[in-house]
Design an enzyme around this catalytic site. Structure first.
Site, PDB file in Angstrom:
ATOM      1  N   GLY A   1       1.054  -1.294  -0.008  1.00  0.00           N
ATOM      2  CA  GLY A   1       0.040   0.084  -0.064  1.00  0.00           C
ATOM      3  C   GLY A   1       0.917   1.248   0.119  1.00  0.00           C
ATOM      4  O   GLY A   1       2.108   1.080   0.413  1.00  0.00           O
TER       5      GLY A   1
ATOM      6  N   GLN B   1       2.810  10.239   1.411  1.00  0.00           N
ATOM      7  CA  GLN B   1       4.193   9.648   1.457  1.00  0.00           C
ATOM      8  C   GLN B   1       4.958   9.921   0.195  1.00  0.00           C
ATOM      9  O   GLN B   1       6.035   9.749   0.313  1.00  0.00           O
ATOM     10  CB  GLN B   1       4.069   8.020   1.387  1.00  0.00           C
ATOM     11  CG  GLN B   1       3.502   7.473   2.782  1.00  0.00           C
ATOM     12  CD  GLN B   1       3.387   5.938   2.647  1.00  0.00           C
ATOM     13  OE1 GLN B   1       2.449   5.519   2.221  1.00  0.00           O
ATOM     14  NE2 GLN B   1       4.368   5.352   3.144  1.00  0.00           N
TER      15      GLN B   1
ATOM     16  N   CYS C   1       6.402  -0.145   7.075  1.00  0.00           N
ATOM     17  CA  CYS C   1       5.961   1.216   6.477  1.00  0.00           C
ATOM     18  C   CYS C   1       7.019   1.617   5.484  1.00  0.00           C
ATOM     19  O   CYS C   1       8.126   1.571   5.845  1.00  0.00           O
ATOM     20  CB  CYS C   1       5.566   2.250   7.285  1.00  0.00           C
ATOM     21  SG  CYS C   1       4.946   3.383   6.222  1.00  0.00           S
ATOM     22  N   LEU C   2       6.886   1.877   4.151  1.00  0.00           N
ATOM     23  CA  LEU C   2       7.722   2.357   3.379  1.00  0.00           C
ATOM     24  C   LEU C   2       8.230   3.641   3.680  1.00  0.00           C
ATOM     25  O   LEU C   2       9.457   4.076   3.177  1.00  0.00           O
ATOM     26  CB  LEU C   2       7.134   2.652   1.866  1.00  0.00           C
ATOM     27  CG  LEU C   2       6.727   1.452   0.972  1.00  0.00           C
ATOM     28  CD1 LEU C   2       6.207   1.243  -0.171  1.00  0.00           C
ATOM     29  CD2 LEU C   2       7.878   0.077   0.983  1.00  0.00           C
TER      30      LEU C   2
ATOM     31  N   HIS D   1      -3.756   1.038   8.354  1.00  0.00           N
ATOM     32  CA  HIS D   1      -2.655   1.605   8.010  1.00  0.00           C
ATOM     33  C   HIS D   1      -2.375   2.925   6.915  1.00  0.00           C
ATOM     34  O   HIS D   1      -1.989   3.962   7.249  1.00  0.00           O
ATOM     35  CB  HIS D   1      -1.672   0.411   7.609  1.00  0.00           C
ATOM     36  CG  HIS D   1      -0.123   0.897   7.353  1.00  0.00           C
ATOM     37  ND1 HIS D   1       0.871   0.605   8.415  1.00  0.00           N
ATOM     38  CD2 HIS D   1       0.521   1.631   6.627  1.00  0.00           C
ATOM     39  CE1 HIS D   1       1.913   1.316   7.922  1.00  0.00           C
ATOM     40  NE2 HIS D   1       1.563   1.939   6.806  1.00  0.00           N
ATOM     41  N   GLU D   2      -3.087   2.517   5.792  1.00  0.00           N
ATOM     42  CA  GLU D   2      -2.807   3.583   4.854  1.00  0.00           C
ATOM     43  C   GLU D   2      -3.724   4.710   4.970  1.00  0.00           C
ATOM     44  O   GLU D   2      -3.392   6.029   4.675  1.00  0.00           O
ATOM     45  CB  GLU D   2      -3.622   2.887   3.332  1.00  0.00           C
ATOM     46  CG  GLU D   2      -2.441   1.813   2.920  1.00  0.00           C
ATOM     47  CD  GLU D   2      -1.143   2.031   2.983  1.00  0.00           C
ATOM     48  OE1 GLU D   2      -0.745   3.220   2.778  1.00  0.00           O
ATOM     49  OE2 GLU D   2      -0.174   1.113   3.283  1.00  0.00           O
TER      50      GLU D   2
ATOM     51  N   HIS E   1      -2.171   7.275   7.162  1.00  0.00           N
ATOM     52  CA  HIS E   1      -1.365   8.173   6.612  1.00  0.00           C
ATOM     53  C   HIS E   1      -2.214   9.580   6.340  1.00  0.00           C
ATOM     54  O   HIS E   1      -1.443  10.664   6.196  1.00  0.00           O
ATOM     55  CB  HIS E   1      -0.654   7.817   5.341  1.00  0.00           C
ATOM     56  CG  HIS E   1       0.469   6.781   5.460  1.00  0.00           C
ATOM     57  ND1 HIS E   1       1.745   7.288   6.304  1.00  0.00           N
ATOM     58  CD2 HIS E   1       0.861   5.349   5.289  1.00  0.00           C
ATOM     59  CE1 HIS E   1       2.735   6.108   6.284  1.00  0.00           C
ATOM     60  NE2 HIS E   1       1.908   4.955   5.802  1.00  0.00           N
TER      61      HIS E   1
HETATM   62 NI    NI Z   1       2.592   3.331   5.580  1.00  0.00          NI
END
Ligand code: NI
Length: 182
Positions: free
Chosen positions: A47, A52, A100-101, A142-143, A146
């Site tokens: 995701g 981000q 998480c990226l 999670h997404e 953000h």
């Molecule tokens: Ni993340």
């Protein structure tokens, strides 16, 4: 379409409240969605949220169908979710490992609702409504976090369960959103 740089934890742009999308099916929105998908895939992510990549809009993409990094996770269809609204359908929270990226190299055990309903729109303005559980529910939470400026480390209840991916016992990290090898 392009693979974009991903902001990392510490960048104040990750702490902002994202703005709702007001115009659908525009060239700009199509380009943003394409870039999010390209960037997610280039990083083996499950995701990615627009903040981000430095775009302060309520747009997320996710999906883990056929991702070799999630052999044990339930498949999640590739989804574009804009202006999401989540409603928890279970009070109890389930703990599982996430990555998480924007927090590369780390994992943490995060409580999430196990069952929820969500609504939103795709990039064409088509309404989307789903009831989901398990890994799918975790990825959506999670997404969308953000979009409210929340990175998962803020959700960790016990910091003993926060560590480097290569130090965490491997059976604990099989289902980590935005899992990657970096
Ligand atoms: Ni993340």
């Amino acid at each position: 379409m392009a693979v974009r740089d991903i902001l990392r934890m510490g960048d104040p742009r990750l702490l902002q409240m994202a703005q709702a999308v007001e115009a659908f099916a525009t060239p700009e929105l199509h380009e943003l969605v394409a870039d999010l998908i390209d960037t997610m895939r280039a990083n083996d992510g499950a995701g990615l949220a627009a903040p981000q990549i430095g775009v302060n809009l309520q747009v997320v993409v996710f999906g883990s169908e056929g991702n070799p990094r999630y052999p044990d996770a339930e498949p999640v269809p590739l989804t574009v979710l804009i202006n999401p609204v989540l409603t928890a359908l279970s009070e109890e929270l389930e703990e599982a490992w996430e990555g998480c990226l924007s927090v590369p190299g780390l994992r943490g055990k995060v409580p999430r609702h196990g069952h929820l309903h969500y609504t939103g729109f795709d990039q064409h303005g088509q309404a989307l409504t789903r009831e989901v559980a398990g890994f799918h529910a975790r990825v959506v939470q999670h997404e969308t976090d953000h979009l409210w400026g929340i990175l998962y480390p803020r959700r960790i209840r016990d910091l003993r369960y926060f560590g480097f991916t290569d130090a965490v016992v491997s059976e604990h990290i099989e289902a980590a959103p935005e899992n990657n090898s970096k």
